[in-house]
Structures are given as structure tokens and as C-alpha cells.
Enzyme design. Sequence first.
Site, PDB file in Angstrom:
ATOM      1  N   GLY A 213     -17.683  32.343 -12.973  1.00  0.00           N
ATOM      2  CA  GLY A 213     -17.089  32.851 -11.755  1.00  0.00           C
ATOM      3  C   GLY A 213     -16.649  31.729 -10.834  1.00  0.00           C
ATOM      4  O   GLY A 213     -16.100  30.715 -11.253  1.00  0.00           O
ATOM      5  N   GLY A 233      -3.550  34.417 -10.791  1.00  0.00           N
ATOM      6  CA  GLY A 233      -4.484  35.389 -10.234  1.00  0.00           C
ATOM      7  C   GLY A 233      -4.024  35.870  -8.875  1.00  0.00           C
ATOM      8  O   GLY A 233      -2.831  35.834  -8.553  1.00  0.00           O
ATOM      9  N   SER A 234      -4.975  36.282  -8.069  1.00  0.00           N
ATOM     10  CA  SER A 234      -4.650  36.884  -6.781  1.00  0.00           C
ATOM     11  C   SER A 234      -4.159  35.853  -5.778  1.00  0.00           C
ATOM     12  O   SER A 234      -4.502  34.664  -5.856  1.00  0.00           O
ATOM     13  CB  SER A 234      -5.882  37.596  -6.212  1.00  0.00           C
ATOM     14  OG  SER A 234      -6.848  36.656  -5.767  1.00  0.00           O
ATOM     15  N   GLU A 255       0.468  30.869  -9.866  1.00  0.00           N
ATOM     16  CA  GLU A 255       1.225  32.083 -10.202  1.00  0.00           C
ATOM     17  C   GLU A 255       0.398  33.246  -9.712  1.00  0.00           C
ATOM     18  O   GLU A 255      -0.642  33.572 -10.280  1.00  0.00           O
ATOM     19  CB  GLU A 255       1.479  32.140 -11.714  1.00  0.00           C
ATOM     20  CG  GLU A 255       2.632  33.049 -12.097  1.00  0.00           C
ATOM     21  CD  GLU A 255       2.223  34.503 -12.220  1.00  0.00           C
ATOM     22  OE1 GLU A 255       2.422  35.250 -11.217  1.00  0.00           O
ATOM     23  OE2 GLU A 255       1.718  34.895 -13.269  1.00  0.00           O
ATOM     24  N   CYS A 289       1.093  41.417 -12.502  1.00  0.00           N
ATOM     25  CA  CYS A 289       1.634  40.851 -11.265  1.00  0.00           C
ATOM     26  C   CYS A 289       3.092  41.235 -11.056  1.00  0.00           C
ATOM     27  O   CYS A 289       3.567  41.276  -9.921  1.00  0.00           O
ATOM     28  CB  CYS A 289       1.470  39.337 -11.265  1.00  0.00           C
ATOM     29  SG  CYS A 289       2.272  38.506 -12.657  1.00  0.00           S
ATOM     30  N   PHE A 385      -2.312  47.007  -8.010  1.00  0.00           N
ATOM     31  CA  PHE A 385      -2.885  46.674  -9.322  1.00  0.00           C
ATOM     32  C   PHE A 385      -3.520  47.913  -9.949  1.00  0.00           C
ATOM     33  O   PHE A 385      -4.631  47.888 -10.492  1.00  0.00           O
ATOM     34  CB  PHE A 385      -3.882  45.521  -9.224  1.00  0.00           C
ATOM     35  CG  PHE A 385      -3.499  44.349 -10.090  1.00  0.00           C
ATOM     36  CD1 PHE A 385      -2.271  43.720  -9.924  1.00  0.00           C
ATOM     37  CD2 PHE A 385      -4.341  43.878 -11.077  1.00  0.00           C
ATOM     38  CE1 PHE A 385      -1.895  42.639 -10.725  1.00  0.00           C
ATOM     39  CE2 PHE A 385      -3.977  42.800 -11.888  1.00  0.00           C
ATOM     40  CZ  PHE A 385      -2.756  42.186 -11.703  1.00  0.00           C
TER      41      PHE A 385
END
Length: 488
Positions: A213, A233-234, A255, A289, A385
Amino acid sequence: MAEEHLLDSSLWKERLFTGHWVEGNGEALTVRAPGSGETLGRAATGDAAQVAIAAQAGRDAAAEWFEHPYDDRAEVLRQAARLTETHRQEIERWLVLESGSTPAKAAFEVMLTIKALHKASELPSTAAGEVLPSTPGRLSLARRRPLGVVGVIAPFNFPLYLAIRAVAPALALGNGVVLKPDPRTTVCGGFSIARLFERAGLPAGVLSVLPGGREVGSALVEDENIAMIQFTGSTAAGRKIGERAGAQLKKVSLELGGKNALIVLDDADIEQAVSNASWGTYLHQGQICMSCGRILVHRTIYDTFVERLTERARGLSVGDPAIEDVALGPLIDEGQRDHAVDLLARAREAGASVRVGGETRGLFFQPAVVCDVTPDNPLFHEETFAPVAVVIPFDSDDEAVRLANDTEYGLSAGVISRDVGRALRLGERLNTGLLHINDQTVDDEVINPFGGVGASGNGTAVGGPANLDEFTQWQWLTLKSEAPVYPL
């Protein structure tokens, strides 16, 4: 038929890949199937100490790896592609089980991965420099050199491909890599890649795979032996990574998310437009995304479009793709489901109307069509999402552009029209990294640069011609027949 299982759990159970398989000393991770809740196995997770070991090993091994003949490096990539082909059914099965992919989506992802490996295998033999103008008796060169060690932090939605699209070109160009897969897709997005490159003959230490994580991600960003971070990711996580990596003077490729607009003009074929909107919104449960976050439809065809899309959404089957032939599988976990449910509830409070869908059963989310969403509604701006189609009317091309650009994101956009010239003129006014005329917003073909602007990324891209720029740095080299004598 494969001679042995690529992903036999005895090879990775509670172990880590740091150039070779070692016993994990951190907390074990339970590998689960989101569709059934079944426990698929257990895997070790990395920690900051193991990141430091892997990064140092990668730096040492990468220097030697870059010295390999270019065709040797290319052959490792080609062999990894062949192994992926050989074991594709097993890898696809893990994508279905662990990420909730439908079999068709899993097969498409593996196909993209094979193509990406073959494309990366071309990089070692690509010309990597220029001869610059200089004075007589002096040769001036600009040449590309590997960065050192690239930290890749990959997401859960296309876990295999979105890791490989960074790992493969980085390796091909002579870098070492430390890969942190999303802990929810540890096997198909992490250990599968470790096994492929191990069996393809990649020298020990060049690649490490450390699931985990925030601790592992933070350690990658902070480690002095990591020269670059490639993160998918976010946006929230990407902002933090960009800030911390900047303080370390690391190169960063981000990205991130998107609230992408699909614009349907008044002359569009409605059935084709509905087909594009449905695919771009509901593919992989909307967990992409590039998904169509807002569908902007000319008011003269809006009512018909909403009616047809609602009918289509109502007919889409939802279930466990590991045991059923369904159109949509589960969301990845409870957190993602709860986010979508909360956003939909807040949208309703702000005046939105749900024409169909939005109900949940476990991690299964019924595909929704939502109308009456204005720019002051949270659903207009926030990434869902989840399989939620947000349909918004407009009255003119100018209004469509204004609505599409009313977002902090800038990843992908699509325009559907019979008049290609009109669509292109409109599209060129959109703030977006990817633009598709007469197609929906979810598109990637390996050979193209891929990146967004604004909150969708930092303007850098991976894929196709962008890989040489992203995973190398320039070095200026001059040569003279003998050293000059200077006056001081």
C-alpha cells in the site's frame, strides 16, 4: 499447452520477487475474487526496507543490463511476449478472478500486453541520438541514456497492461524497474509480470515486484536510487506523488483520472451514438480512466437518445464473470462501490434523476442512466469509476465545447457526427490529451502516446513514440582528436 502453471501459488505464496523469490517479512495479503468473495491465496507485501534493497539492486543490475547487446535485451522482451501467448488462458483466468474482468475484457487486455511487449522489443534497436553541428575537428553528439531505476505504481483496473506499458519499455531501454502493483490485483498485475520476465531470462535484480500500500509507494518516491516514478491512478494520489517526487528532483509521469466528454451532435446516427456511449460508459463496470463521464447530446435528439440508452442499460446483465456469461462484473471492492453509491445519492439531492440502475447487490452495481445533471451537480465534476451514464443536453456547438471544457480534467474526448469537418473543428477546441472523432472515449492501441492534461496528468505520456522520451535522458558527448591548450 503450457508445460507448467505460470502462476502456481507455491511460487508466490507469501513471497516477494526482488530479482529472485524471497520469503516476505511483512504483513501477508489475502488475494480475493471480488465476484465471489472467495480467497484465492495469500501473498507477501513489501515494506520500505525491501524497497531500498530492491532499488539498490536495480541500480547495480541496470548498469550491467544496459551493457548487454541491444538484441539480447530485445530477445528478453520477445520471449516475454511468447510466454504471455503460451500462458494467455491462465493469465486471462486470473484477470477474471482477481480483477472482476469479463472474459472478453481479459482477453483484450492480454492481447494489448502481448502487443506492448513486441513494441517494446523494438526499442533497443532504435536510433538513440543525434549528431549536432560543431567546429572542425570536434564531434558533438546528443545521445539517450537510461535513467537508472524506474518505480512503476500500477492500478487495479487494467492491472496487467497498465503495468506492462511502463515496465516493458523501461526495461527495453536499459533501466531497472521496481513495480508496485495495486494490492487488490497482486497476482495478475504483479507476480504474473515477475514470472514472465524471470522465465524470459531477464537478469536477476533488474526487475523487482513489491506489492503493498502507501508505505511501499511512499518509499519508492523517497528512495534516492529511484530516478523516475511512473504512476497510473487517482488524481488525488497523483498530486501527492508529484509533490513529493518534485522535492526529490525525480522525473515523474502521471496518468490520472478523467471526467471525459462524449459529444453527440444533432446529425449523428442515434443507434451508433448509443452504442458508443454504452461501450464507453459501461465497459469494465466504468472502472476506466477514459470512460465516458459525461455524455453531451444535442437537445433535438436528447429524449430519443436517453430512451434508447435506458433500454440498453436495462438489458445489460450483471454478475460474476468467473461463473456466468455477463456484460458487467463486480466493482473492485467495497470502497469503490460506496464511493459510487454516495456520489449518486449526492447527485439526486442536487436535482439529478436516475432513469434506470444504481442498485447494488454486494459489489455488483446495476448500470445507471442519470439525467438532469447541471454544472453545479457533483456528478458533473466528480469521477464515478462505476457504470453510470450521465446524459446532458446542449443547444449549440459552442455550448457543447463550454460544457465539455468545464472540468479540471483533460484526458479523453469523443465527438459523434456525420459531418467529420464540423466534428473536427469542435474537437480542436477541447482541452484533452486524447481526441477521437466518430468514436467513444475509451481507446488505446499501444502504438500511440497516452497522456492527459490538467488534473488528468502532467502532460507527459507513455506509449508509442513517447516511450523513448519518457524512459531515457539526454547526454551531450563531444570528441576531439586531442585536448586543447587553454589560456588560463
